[in-house]
Design an enzyme around this catalytic site. Sequence first.
Site, PDB file in Angstrom:
ATOM      1  N   SER A   1    -109.548 -21.861 124.134  1.00 47.40           N
ATOM      2  CA  SER A   1    -110.124 -20.519 124.028  1.00 47.40           C
ATOM      3  C   SER A   1    -109.005 -19.498 124.125  1.00 47.40           C
ATOM      4  O   SER A   1    -108.329 -19.399 125.159  1.00 47.40           O
ATOM      5  CB  SER A   1    -111.125 -20.281 125.161  1.00 47.40           C
ATOM      6  OG  SER A   1    -111.440 -18.897 125.206  1.00 47.40           O
TER       7      SER A   1
ATOM      8  N   HIS B   1    -111.264 -21.541 119.543  1.00 48.20           N
ATOM      9  CA  HIS B   1    -112.467 -20.909 120.086  1.00 48.20           C
ATOM     10  C   HIS B   1    -112.210 -19.422 120.309  1.00 48.20           C
ATOM     11  O   HIS B   1    -111.290 -19.039 121.027  1.00 48.20           O
ATOM     12  CB  HIS B   1    -112.853 -21.593 121.397  1.00 48.20           C
ATOM     13  CG  HIS B   1    -114.156 -21.143 121.979  1.00 48.20           C
ATOM     14  ND1 HIS B   1    -115.377 -21.607 121.537  1.00 48.20           N
ATOM     15  CD2 HIS B   1    -114.434 -20.262 122.969  1.00 48.20           C
ATOM     16  CE1 HIS B   1    -116.343 -21.039 122.237  1.00 48.20           C
ATOM     17  NE2 HIS B   1    -115.800 -20.207 123.119  1.00 48.20           N
TER      18      HIS B   1
ATOM     19  N   ASP C   1    -113.855 -15.881 121.549  1.00 49.17           N
ATOM     20  CA  ASP C   1    -114.919 -15.282 122.357  1.00 49.17           C
ATOM     21  C   ASP C   1    -115.042 -13.800 122.056  1.00 49.17           C
ATOM     22  O   ASP C   1    -114.168 -13.014 122.412  1.00 49.17           O
ATOM     23  CB  ASP C   1    -114.584 -15.444 123.850  1.00 49.17           C
ATOM     24  CG  ASP C   1    -114.723 -16.879 124.312  1.00 49.17           C
ATOM     25  OD1 ASP C   1    -115.809 -17.453 124.123  1.00 49.17           O
ATOM     26  OD2 ASP C   1    -113.738 -17.419 124.854  1.00 49.17           O
TER      27      ASP C   1
ATOM     28  N   MET D   1    -117.018 -10.435 122.878  1.00 45.08           N
ATOM     29  CA  MET D   1    -117.891  -9.827 123.912  1.00 45.08           C
ATOM     30  C   MET D   1    -118.016  -8.332 123.643  1.00 45.08           C
ATOM     31  O   MET D   1    -117.040  -7.695 123.248  1.00 45.08           O
ATOM     32  CB  MET D   1    -117.266 -10.010 125.295  1.00 45.08           C
ATOM     33  CG  MET D   1    -116.948 -11.445 125.659  1.00 45.08           C
ATOM     34  SD  MET D   1    -116.180 -11.510 127.284  1.00 45.08           S
ATOM     35  CE  MET D   1    -115.697 -13.244 127.333  1.00 45.08           C
TER      36      MET D   1
ATOM     37  N   HIS E   1    -117.745 -17.548 119.119  1.00 49.55           N
ATOM     38  CA  HIS E   1    -118.800 -17.539 120.151  1.00 49.55           C
ATOM     39  C   HIS E   1    -119.158 -16.079 120.420  1.00 49.55           C
ATOM     40  O   HIS E   1    -118.397 -15.358 121.051  1.00 49.55           O
ATOM     41  CB  HIS E   1    -118.246 -18.246 121.403  1.00 49.55           C
ATOM     42  CG  HIS E   1    -119.133 -18.166 122.611  1.00 49.55           C
ATOM     43  ND1 HIS E   1    -118.658 -18.494 123.878  1.00 49.55           N
ATOM     44  CD2 HIS E   1    -120.433 -17.814 122.774  1.00 49.55           C
ATOM     45  CE1 HIS E   1    -119.649 -18.330 124.754  1.00 49.55           C
ATOM     46  NE2 HIS E   1    -120.720 -17.917 124.119  1.00 49.55           N
TER      47      HIS E   1
ATOM     48  N   MET F   1    -120.916 -13.227 122.193  1.00 50.84           N
ATOM     49  CA  MET F   1    -121.599 -12.815 123.432  1.00 50.84           C
ATOM     50  C   MET F   1    -121.925 -11.340 123.272  1.00 50.84           C
ATOM     51  O   MET F   1    -121.324 -10.468 123.896  1.00 50.84           O
ATOM     52  CB  MET F   1    -120.683 -13.064 124.632  1.00 50.84           C
ATOM     53  CG  MET F   1    -120.589 -14.535 124.993  1.00 50.84           C
ATOM     54  SD  MET F   1    -119.171 -14.910 126.021  1.00 50.84           S
ATOM     55  CE  MET F   1    -117.939 -15.159 124.742  1.00 50.84           C
TER      56      MET F   1
ATOM     57  N   MET G   1    -123.236 -23.351 128.313  1.00 48.48           N
ATOM     58  CA  MET G   1    -122.280 -22.643 129.167  1.00 48.48           C
ATOM     59  C   MET G   1    -122.262 -23.331 130.535  1.00 48.48           C
ATOM     60  O   MET G   1    -123.306 -23.518 131.154  1.00 48.48           O
ATOM     61  CB  MET G   1    -122.680 -21.173 129.336  1.00 48.48           C
ATOM     62  CG  MET G   1    -122.541 -20.310 128.096  1.00 48.48           C
ATOM     63  SD  MET G   1    -120.911 -20.305 127.322  1.00 48.48           S
ATOM     64  CE  MET G   1    -119.883 -19.657 128.651  1.00 48.48           C
TER      65      MET G   1
ATOM     66  N   ASP H   1    -118.599 -25.015 127.600  1.00 51.40           N
ATOM     67  CA  ASP H   1    -117.669 -23.884 127.705  1.00 51.40           C
ATOM     68  C   ASP H   1    -117.701 -23.316 129.121  1.00 51.40           C
ATOM     69  O   ASP H   1    -118.737 -22.826 129.570  1.00 51.40           O
ATOM     70  CB  ASP H   1    -118.116 -22.815 126.690  1.00 51.40           C
ATOM     71  CG  ASP H   1    -117.158 -21.640 126.572  1.00 51.40           C
ATOM     72  OD1 ASP H   1    -116.115 -21.638 127.247  1.00 51.40           O
ATOM     73  OD2 ASP H   1    -117.481 -20.723 125.775  1.00 51.40           O
TER      74      ASP H   1
END
Length: 216
Positions: A8, A32, A34, A36, A65, A67, A137, A175
């Site tokens: 990540s 990966h 992330d 957000m 991913h 979020m 998660m 994750d």
Amino acid sequence: MSFRIAPSILAADFLHLEKDIRLVNECGDVIHLDVMDGTFVPNISFGFSVIDHVAKIAEAPMDVHLMVVHPERWFEKIASEGAAMCSFHLEAAGDGSADFLARIRSLGMQAGLVINPDVPVERLFPYIGKADYFLIMSVFAGFGGQKFIPESLARVSALRDEIARRGNSAIIEIDGGINLSNVRSVRDAGVSLAVAGSSVYGAADPAAAIRALREA
Ligand code: DX5
Ligand code: ZN
């Protein structure tokens, strides 16, 4: 089944991101990413200005991913970046989840559905057959460097058993807080793709850390 590691880049060195992406190209399996938004989770990570740059040098498949609230606003843009995998949270999408999974697939990406640790794993069962992967998660989404929640193992095996019972081939990704002390147990529980942030980029030798996680 093959067991893959997805470093990540939330834990990467953003002043030297190229080096940390090339590490995944050479030694890892999946990149990966992330994303957000500060609303779905109480943190903001990075957006397309970073992903645009990662995409230019990515050779390993990119796994985004989300979020964020309204994840569906970003599927086309993520597909245009060349991402191979795109996931969003059931908590963010609610009744839209089945439609969103179909839209991700129609854009040529593998579609993933994610749940936080406080969402019953059975809530994923109606989406077996509609998702290419499920992301469990093992910490609450929002921050790297948190401690693995051990109850995640039972959630993974319950999902694995239900996927098998239905003769489906969706894979399970995990994750949060993955390191050498728990990677063997998540693999045994049914995970085939493990995200690892701090245990890779915080290691003295990140390439060796990836290999050790994969071979644990
Ligand atoms: C957390 C992110 C994770 C995070 C994992 O919200 O989804 O991908 O980067 O970091 P570690 O491996 O440090 O828990
Ligand atoms: Zn993540």
